[in-house]
Design a protein around this motif. Sequence first.
Motif, mmCIF file in Angstrom:
data_model
loop_
_atom_site.group_PDB
_atom_site.id
_atom_site.type_symbol
_atom_site.label_atom_id
_atom_site.label_comp_id
_atom_site.label_asym_id
_atom_site.label_seq_id
_atom_site.Cartn_x
_atom_site.Cartn_y
_atom_site.Cartn_z
ATOM 1 N N HIS A 194 3.116 1.165 -3.797
ATOM 2 C CA HIS A 194 2.425 0.821 -5.001
ATOM 3 C C HIS A 194 2.588 2.049 -5.872
ATOM 4 O O HIS A 194 2.381 3.330 -5.345
ATOM 5 N N ASN A 195 2.743 2.029 -7.221
ATOM 6 C CA ASN A 195 2.867 3.172 -8.241
ATOM 7 C C ASN A 195 4.124 3.998 -7.884
ATOM 8 O O ASN A 195 3.870 5.182 -8.263
ATOM 9 N N SER A 232 -5.714 6.665 -7.768
ATOM 10 C CA SER A 232 -5.298 6.175 -6.367
ATOM 11 C C SER A 232 -5.270 7.171 -5.610
ATOM 12 O O SER A 232 -4.212 8.025 -5.584
ATOM 13 N N TRP A 285 -3.708 8.498 -2.064
ATOM 14 C CA TRP A 285 -2.327 8.143 -1.111
ATOM 15 C C TRP A 285 -2.108 9.211 -0.462
ATOM 16 O O TRP A 285 -1.770 10.528 -0.765
ATOM 17 N N TYR A 309 0.858 -1.203 0.185
ATOM 18 C CA TYR A 309 0.103 0.099 -0.221
ATOM 19 C C TYR A 309 0.948 1.281 -0.085
ATOM 20 O O TYR A 309 0.326 2.264 -0.672
ATOM 21 N N GLN A 350 -1.680 12.585 -2.816
ATOM 22 C CA GLN A 350 -1.766 12.525 -4.077
ATOM 23 C C GLN A 350 -2.396 11.491 -4.879
ATOM 24 O O GLN A 350 -2.405 10.520 -4.317
ATOM 25 N N ASN A 351 -2.499 11.603 -6.125
ATOM 26 C CA ASN A 351 -2.861 10.451 -6.806
ATOM 27 C C ASN A 351 -1.709 9.794 -7.390
ATOM 28 O O ASN A 351 -0.826 10.544 -7.824
ATOM 29 N N THR A 352 -1.747 8.228 -7.209
ATOM 30 C CA THR A 352 -0.575 7.647 -7.778
ATOM 31 C C THR A 352 -0.716 6.812 -8.991
ATOM 32 O O THR A 352 0.019 6.052 -9.557
ATOM 33 N N VAL A 365 6.344 9.410 -7.303
ATOM 34 C CA VAL A 365 5.370 8.439 -8.126
ATOM 35 C C VAL A 365 6.046 8.231 -9.355
ATOM 36 O O VAL A 365 6.751 9.001 -9.892
ATOM 37 N N ARG A 366 5.531 7.214 -9.903
ATOM 38 C CA ARG A 366 6.001 7.015 -11.265
ATOM 39 C C ARG A 366 5.165 7.538 -12.134
ATOM 40 O O ARG A 366 4.115 7.926 -11.856
#
Lengths: 669, 329
Positions: A418-419, B169, B171, A415, B202-204, A487-488
């Motif tokens: 991820h990403n 997502s 986060w 969690y 943020q959004n991931t 983040v990616r």
Amino acid sequence: MKAKITMEVTIMSIKWDEFFITGDPLILGSQIAIVLTMIGAVAGITYLKKWKYLWTEWLTTVDHKKIGMMYIISAVLMFFRGGMDGLLMKAQTAQPEMGFLDSQHYNEIFTTHGVIMILFMAMPFLIGLMNVVIPLQIGARDVAFPQLNALSFWLFFSGAMLFNISFVIGGSPDAGWTSYFPLAGKEFSPGIGNNFYAVALQIAGIGTLMTGINFIVTILKMRTKGMTLMKMPMFTWTTFVTSILIVAAFPIFTVALALMTFDRLYGTHFFTVSGGGMDMLWANLFWLWGHPEVYIVALPAFGIFSEVISTFSRKSLFGYKSMVFSILGIALLSMVVWVHHFYTMGSGPAVNSFFSITTMAIAIPTGVKMFNWLFTMRKGRIKISSAMLWALAFVPCFVIGGVTGVMLAMGAADYQYHNTLFLVAHFHYVLIPGVVFAVFAGLYYWWPKMFGFMLNEKIGKWHFWLFVIGFNVTFMPMFFLGLNGAVRRAYTYSAESGFAPLFMLSAIGSIILAAGFAVFCYNIYWSIRYADRNISSDPWDARTLEWSTASPVQFYNFAKLQEVKSLDPFWHMKKKNEGLTLYDSEIEEIHMPSNSWLPIYMGVIFGIAGFLLVFEWHIAAALAAIGIFAGLIIRSFDYNEGFHVKKDEIHRIENAWRKTEGEVHDHVS
Amino acid sequence: MKKILLSLTALLPLLVLSGCNMVVFEPQGPVARSITDLINWSLIWMLLVVVVVFGLFGYIVWKYRERPENKDYEPPEEHGSTLLEIIWTGIPILIVIALTIPTVKTLYALEEAPKGYEEKEPITIHVTSADWKWIFSYPEQGIETVNYVNIPEDTPVLFKMTSASTMQSFWVPALGGQKYTMPKMETEMYLVADNPGSYDGQNTNFNGRGYADMKFEVLAQTDEKFNEWLADVKETAPKLTESEYDDLLKPTHMGRLTFSNTHLEWVNHADPHSKAYTNPELYRGHGYQGKTFEEEDNYKSNQPNVMENHGQGGHDESEDNHGGDHNEH
């Protein structure tokens, strides 16, 4: 905001100003370069009068070795393209708030980087090595279905080219290599970029599926006398299991892509949410194929390392049986772990627990393999050649990839990973040591078998050190960036985030990495020009059957089919000095398949039909598809039985290479 | 090999430097803390694996490398050892078990309000992600915010999450893990903040051109401050209307907004039969444009007055978008 200039150039109801991608200097430069390269290539071949040679020796060939080489050449080209994408991404993120690429351009680049590196670089590179090596390793004269093999290659090539032109014509896919719905659907990506994804991958995927079938049959039916399953070389074993995985997993992708095509082109609602579809169905289908796909590329790589480590330690593989069972275990587990790619979907703790356990369980057989490799080297005499260096560097780098993989496998911890770039660092630490190091090891190792000369060892070491150091400097910082919340797939980040130093370090690493690749290309050039042609057909003192024949291998592979009594058959033949001599009485006529124009024709027609389908010109695409059926019909009435190689010719060819045997030049010491 | 190790050790100071302030290792609430504990536990075992394998690797390669002295050494024929195979199958199994137990426990714990907070009444906040903004609705309090969310400290907050567009997502690394927001579906997540403070969220999950800037702030406040803020919003913030909401959902970036009602009054995107607000015309970018399809419940059929102003309104939008107006920085 700049003023919008409406310009519509419509001829034959095609919007040409949208057809060609305009307005970006990088892309304009590429377009000019592509046109110039094509003119140059055509002019060069015409000037050298090589069209006929190209057609008869390469484009229509059904020889597994030449097909393998064409795979490898395509893979190196795609490596260049995917690598350029990677460098552009690194340049864009080298500094915060960088304006080098806008977000749309960046999105397209990471999408094509992912697709090209996995499907058009790693897969064909490994399939190329399999093609060259497997029939030789099992003592056969070709694969089970040579013409199908050529068709596989041309479909892959057609798919790869179709995918690659997207950035100059029509627009690149921009929804990530995973192309998750709803983003990849028409609602959110109305441009045709993602049509390229759906159609090009479909065409290439059909080719791969046929390769899988071909190699299963080849390995099951065409092993030479005495080679039982448990006497097969490890690379043959891994190829066999990979082929089974291909046949198990690729149909899922074929179906998923077909549904995607229907959604995007014909308005169905399999994945389209607003029409009552399930977006997560795509994610599930994608990873049901996608995770086995990771092992489809990793397993043959493990096979290459097994061959290289065993040869250069001068020992047979430690724990052969447990190695075989590990591969089978990994293959089986790889089919039941796909949900670990989206623990965060909210499937509930029971589902996530199940997939955490299956995923962590993969570490067990992989660990077994790792220790068996280490103990193969133990008590050996380790010759540190270029090929072996890649296998050695693989061990520590892959261990880092592996332990971070276990960390990611833990659902609850995921969690937080991820990403993020932690994930990106992890899979590059698995795929680069696990696949790229392997194909380099395999290339240095089998190059003399393919071409009759070696790649330069000294330049090879430069290639190795630059690449390995560059790789670590590029991807190690990403672990820490990810843990710090980077983040990616984000095209930029703010200066306040504090990510800047590590991003800069990573960008510097990517330049070193690219320098390593450049040295690799230079090594190929140097070796073609200057390398010694007068080398032994067994320069590494190797252990498996491919080294018992000429280098480069004569087109029929073996004048006499060998009989195998143990593992590492060639090693024991050399020790006991038996079966190395060819007697006149043993020479018999050899039946070989003829060349065929059909595979390349099918590749071209699939490419044309695919291109028209991408642009949603359905009638034209349907007309082109008639060409596909025409090809199938022609093939069904094809009664060509191949040809026989006369005894005299075999005699002449065998004499030529066996006479020079004994003038061994040791290039490694 | 030495050089690899050297390059790794060269990176160690960086690890230490950045380790001081890595957000995942500085949890600010019980949810994030339980994940960090799990990560630390796994790190111990993984370090053990790395040390053992690296050590064995270095020792073997160094000891058995080819040297001029051992040119004549012929390695023995060796096929394996059942005992060794059992050892290096057995120990990893034990390590996997050691990791599995806390993982499963944490997975189950994360589904409920964190330990020690079961007594306290959680507040519910609906999260709606859109392109490229976050909408927070407080149904009990009857207010709505965009791109920021205020929560009281030491109180479990139940986020009920859905999406009005693609999949995103949610986060907030300092407070806990992430979960997807999906259209026509609802996911839930508990978060608690130990102390007042501002945390980045943020959004991931990549969702198109505006993805990188799809961020929000979580502001944890004392109960007193939080109630003050609520009252203030109730009093001063404007009401959100349906047409304003339609505009809000268009693919744009925007700053913060505050309203004294919630959009849940007329639409909850988690409802599988809720109306869709997607409009492909707004997502046209560069390159060759394909044809799109009209769904029975898509943007056109949902807007009764769309026939009159579609031509103009829709056209304006696509023109704006073409010019790249989402680019606000």
